[in-house]
Design a protein around this motif. Structure first.
Motif, PDB file in Angstrom:
ATOM      1  N   TYR A 197       3.367 -13.955  -0.554  1.00  0.00           N
ATOM      2  CA  TYR A 197       3.119 -13.365  -0.092  1.00  0.00           C
ATOM      3  C   TYR A 197       5.237 -13.163   0.748  1.00  0.00           C
ATOM      4  O   TYR A 197       5.913 -11.905   0.702  1.00  0.00           O
TER       5      TYR A 197
ATOM      6  N   SER B  72      10.465  -3.053   0.169  1.00  0.00           N
ATOM      7  CA  SER B  72       9.852  -1.972  -1.047  1.00  0.00           C
ATOM      8  C   SER B  72       8.325  -2.679  -2.087  1.00  0.00           C
ATOM      9  O   SER B  72       7.516  -1.690  -2.283  1.00  0.00           O
ATOM     10  N   VAL B  73       8.597  -3.762  -1.249  1.00  0.00           N
ATOM     11  CA  VAL B  73       6.713  -4.800  -1.880  1.00  0.00           C
ATOM     12  C   VAL B  73       6.067  -4.348  -1.228  1.00  0.00           C
ATOM     13  O   VAL B  73       4.618  -4.820  -1.176  1.00  0.00           O
TER      14      VAL B  73
ATOM     15  N   THR C 154      11.886  -8.438  -2.014  1.00  0.00           N
ATOM     16  CA  THR C 154      12.798  -7.005  -1.879  1.00  0.00           C
ATOM     17  C   THR C 154      11.607  -6.648  -0.690  1.00  0.00           C
ATOM     18  O   THR C 154      10.125  -6.718  -0.650  1.00  0.00           O
TER      19      THR C 154
ATOM     20  N   ARG D  52       7.623 -13.092  -1.780  1.00  0.00           N
ATOM     21  CA  ARG D  52       7.654 -11.864  -2.760  1.00  0.00           C
ATOM     22  C   ARG D  52       8.214 -10.134  -1.770  1.00  0.00           C
ATOM     23  O   ARG D  52       9.393  -9.505  -1.720  1.00  0.00           O
TER      24      ARG D  52
ATOM     25  N   VAL E 298       3.067  -2.568  -1.254  1.00  0.00           N
ATOM     26  CA  VAL E 298       1.655  -3.676  -3.021  1.00  0.00           C
ATOM     27  C   VAL E 298       1.087  -4.284  -2.068  1.00  0.00           C
ATOM     28  O   VAL E 298       0.026  -4.603  -1.995  1.00  0.00           O
TER      29      VAL E 298
END
Length: 99
Positions: free
Chosen positions: A73, A82-83, A80, A76, A86
């Protein structure tokens, strides 16, 4: 014109707004998700991706992440920001299976 309030199975029309429990619960859930997502974003900026992921794990799952999950995690999230939503949704999907 047929008055639906006089037909069996049709409740009388009500001009006052009704309290919808499920709608209110959904609003509260979305508000809480937005709150923890915002806090995690600030933690990422201030202390890094691993801290943000750890916070999300504790808030959503009630436990620290395992090392592999933390690294996955965090990588990721590092690439970015922006994840973040998610990741929150993925952890929320895990939450019922953890109980």
């Amino acid at each position: 014109m047929v008055k639906t309030g006089e037909i069996i199975g049709f409740p009388p029309s009500c001009t006052e707004p009704r309290f919808e429990l499920s709608a209110e619960l959904d609003r509260q859930r979305q508000s809480e998700i937005a709150r923890i997502t915002e806090i995690a974003a600030r933690l990422r900026t201030e202390f890094g991706a691993e801290t943000a992921v750890g916070f999300l794990h504790f808030e959503i799952l009630g436990r620290p992440p395992d090392r592999q999950g933390l690294e996955t995690y965090a990588e990721r999230l590092q690439s970015t920001s922006s994840v973040m939503p998610v990741i929150v949704e993925e952890l929320l999907a895990l939450a019922p299976s953890q109980q």
